[in-house]
Design an enzyme around this catalytic site. Structure first.
Site, PDB file in Angstrom:
ATOM      1  CB  SER A 534     -92.860 -50.021 -33.404  1.00  0.00           C
ATOM      2  OG  SER A 534     -92.493 -51.313 -33.849  1.00  0.00           O
ATOM      3  CE1 TYR A 547     -93.288 -49.073 -38.552  1.00  0.00           C
ATOM      4  CE2 TYR A 547     -92.129 -50.629 -37.132  1.00  0.00           C
ATOM      5  CZ  TYR A 547     -93.257 -49.874 -37.420  1.00  0.00           C
ATOM      6  OH  TYR A 547     -94.342 -49.931 -36.585  1.00  0.00           O
TER       7      TYR A 547
END
Length: 650
Positions: A534, A547
């Site tokens: 990510s 996250y």
């Protein structure tokens, strides 16, 4: 065996060629008659040529077509006068014959005619059908095969001793047909090969075949050789994935290219007389390439690969074809029936053929004793000029042919796009997902979807066992599965949310890396792994603590794996996408929440990068697939953004 002829269905197929298409499909529906492209049919039709003159054309099944799905375009139109002249020649090599069959085509763009076109031509009937009926093969592959055939059919069939397919068979068939054909002849038996039936109509020829095969089945039933004993229930599979992957590696090294290896439990592989009945040869010469050699293993887990090496070394000089050295079937009491192929379809076809071969062998044993063609005949077919030429002409395979990829989170979004990208490149793909929809991602034999909770260590282990039994090992691993909770400041985050995110995004990937390492180590071309990370790894954002932390931790795992696994020939790289909105992570609620956090509209948020582009799942998947290919063969521990350009990352 029952006739499948239906007058209403038949009316939908106009003309003589249309009737030929319909009745051919009926034959193709029954795997006990023809298997995977086997068998052939024909019809003779009078037509006018360009000059208005009438000529008779033999429409015979063309190469590459399957009777079950054949269309009119699948029949090769051959000029009969040329075929009949070829039949009168004293000698003709099979390569020359194949060339002449192409020469006699009325349409040069039609598929190559069947090698048995000449035999179809010399039979004085409009419609001719040829099958490799299991019942007939079981009877003829016994010591008393011809005696049994005479008992069943008397003089109503012409019996042709085994001759290798090609011009020799066509010439012998022509001689016997001319000498023995009479009004009562209903068919031709090619010993160890198959049936020919014929008639003035498609229905007569088709139903003549059904009657001939039914007589053979009835004979076997009278001799208590038709109904086979129920198969023993397979034992619960023990953990064998490392042994299977090691065996697959040895096969691939012998072949020089990666092969898939499917395994299935088999009571046949446990028979005490297996060495005698399983190593004689194929059921018919048509199956010689797929079932020509059947190694028997029977070693402990650590010994499978060495056992295969011993087998290959013992046969490498004089009996193995240099063009195709890989046995397609391997039998072992522990592993069961193993079938090798360059693709999932190829391995599935071989398994289907050998399952029929098993039934044929068992019926022959119950009738009398299984006796396949002698090794000299098998050798002759294997080294047949036409077979060797076919192998040489084989086109280049897709870049991932014979290789296996595992993709997590495969039911949607980036994971599903990765499945499609890898399938497109020729890989067999195993998809894992907690959603049962994963089984619906693709209906292709090259895809195997497994519902799996990746946070369960036992679930991951069981899924890997299924995957390896299905395809034989693992070459590529795409770690994609993850969750993205609603935005929440760190100070207000619930501990349960934190643990859930870490469980899915971090712990599950740790389990997979640990359990997949031994399999990736055995990959014939070296293992490859890609972590879908990510943008939050190099540039975390507020409100995404769980996250961001989980993705950063997986990135560190990948870096450590690169340090530890390089010696094993395994490379692992990371891709850092940003704002891929066509995924399950980006629910409308999450999207609106993140856009609001940055003071942007949803439309502005979707293209909030330097290039002002929207990044899609396919963009990420295509790069992930390429990173498993040759362009990145010398790259490991790389981190590549797919984000349209992000100022904070740059």
């Amino acid at each position: 065996m029952k006739s499948l002829w239906n007058d209403e269905e038949a009316e939908e197929f106009a003309g003589e060629l249309g009737q030929r298409v319909y009745s051919s499909r009926l034959l193709g529906r029954d795997s006990a008659l023809v298997l995977h492209g086997g068998g052939n049919t024909s019809v003779k039709i009078w037509e006018r040529d360009l000059f208005g003159e009438e000529e008779q054309i033999l429409y015979v099944k063309g190469s590459g077509w399957d009777l079950e799905t054949i269309e009119a375009a699948g029949f090769s139109p051959c000029r009969m006068d040329h075929l009949l002249r070829l039949a009168r020649l004293a000698d003709l090599s099979d390569v020359q014959m194949a060339d002449e069959l192409r020469v006699c085509l009325k349409n040069p763009s039609a598929p190559a005619p069947s090698v048995e076109a000449i035999l179809h031509a010399i039979l004085p009937f409009r419609y001719v059908d040829h099958t490799h009926a299991d019942a007939l093969i079981a009877i003829t592959n016994t010591p008393g095969g011809e005696k049994h055939i005479r008992e069943i059919y008397g003089d109503s069939v012409i019996v042709v001793p085994y001759v290798m397919p090609g011009f020799k068979l066509a010439r012998l068939g022509a001689e016997l047909a001319r000498a023995k054909m009479h009004d009562g002849i209903r068919g031709i038996v090619l010993m160890n090969h198959g049936f020919f039936s014929f008639g003035s109509t498609a229905r007569a020829s088709y139903e003549g075949m059904i009657e001939l095969v039914t007589q053979a089945e009835t004979f076997l039933a009278r001799r208590n050789a038709w109904i086979l004993p129920a198969d023993l229930p397979p034992a619960a599979p023990s953990l064998r994935r490392h042994a299977i992957a090691g065996l697959r590696r040895e096969i691939s090294q012998v072949a020089g290219v990666p092969f898939l290896l499917t395994t299935a439990s088999s009571a046949f592989a446990c028979r005490p007389d297996l060495a005698r009945i399983a190593q004689q040869g194929p059921a018919t010469p048509d199956h010689v390439i797929r079932t020509k050699r059947v190694p028997l293993l029977g070693r402990d887990v650590a010994g499978y690969a060495q056992c295969y090496r011993d087998y290959f070394a013992a046969h490498a000089h004089g009996t193995l074809s240099m063009l195709d050295p890989v046995p397609r079937v391997i039998l072992d009491p522990e592993l069961g029936l193993c079938t090798a192929g360059r693709s999932a379809t190829e391995a599935d076809i071989t398994r289907s053929i050998y399952n029929h071969t098993i039934e044929i062998i068992l019926r022959a044993e119950a009738l009398e004793r299984w006796k396949a063609l002698p090794p000299s005949d098998i050798f002759e077919v294997e080294y047949w000029d036409l077979e060797q030429a076919k192998l040489r002409r084989a086109g280049s395979a897709p870049i991932f042919a014979g290789e296996i990829a595992l993709v997590t989170g495969a039911a949607s979004g980036i994971g599903r796009a990765c499945v499609e990208a890898l399938l497109k490149r020729g890989a067999a793909v195993v998809g894992l997902d907690v959603s049962p929809r994963v089984s619906e991602v693709s209906t292709r034999p090259a895809f195997f979807g497994i519902e799996c909770d990746l946070t369960s260590e036992t679930g991951v282990s069981a899924a890997l066992e299924k995957a390896v039994r299905h395809y034989g090992g693992l070459d590529m691993l795409i770690l994609n599965a993850g969750i993205f909770p609603l935005g929440c400041d760190l100070a207000a985050m619930d501990s349960a949310v934190w643990r859930r995110v870490m469980s899915v995004n971090l712990d599950a990937n740790f389990y997979l890396l640990r359990e997949c390492h031994p399999l990736l180590k055995l990959a014939p071309r070296g293992g490859r792994a890609v972590v879908i990370g990510s943008k939050n790894v190099p540039a975390p954002g507020p409100g995404a603590a769980a996250y961001s932390a989980s993705k950063a931790a997986v990135n560190q795992l990948a870096r450590v794996a690169a340090l530890e696994w390089g010696k094993d020939g395994i490379r692992i790289n990371s891709i850092h996408p940003n704002m891929v909105f066509d995924t399950a992570l980006w629910t409308p609620e999450v999207l609106e929440s993140r856009a609001r956090h940055y003071g942007l509209s949803v439309a502005q948020y979707k293209t909030n990068n330097l290039l002002k582009v929207e990044v899609t799942s396919r963009d990420v998947a295509e790069l992930a697939a390429e990173m498993c290919g040759s362009l990145f063969a010398k790259t490991t521990a790389a981190q590549i953004p797919v984000d349209g350009g992000n100022e904070r990352v740059i």
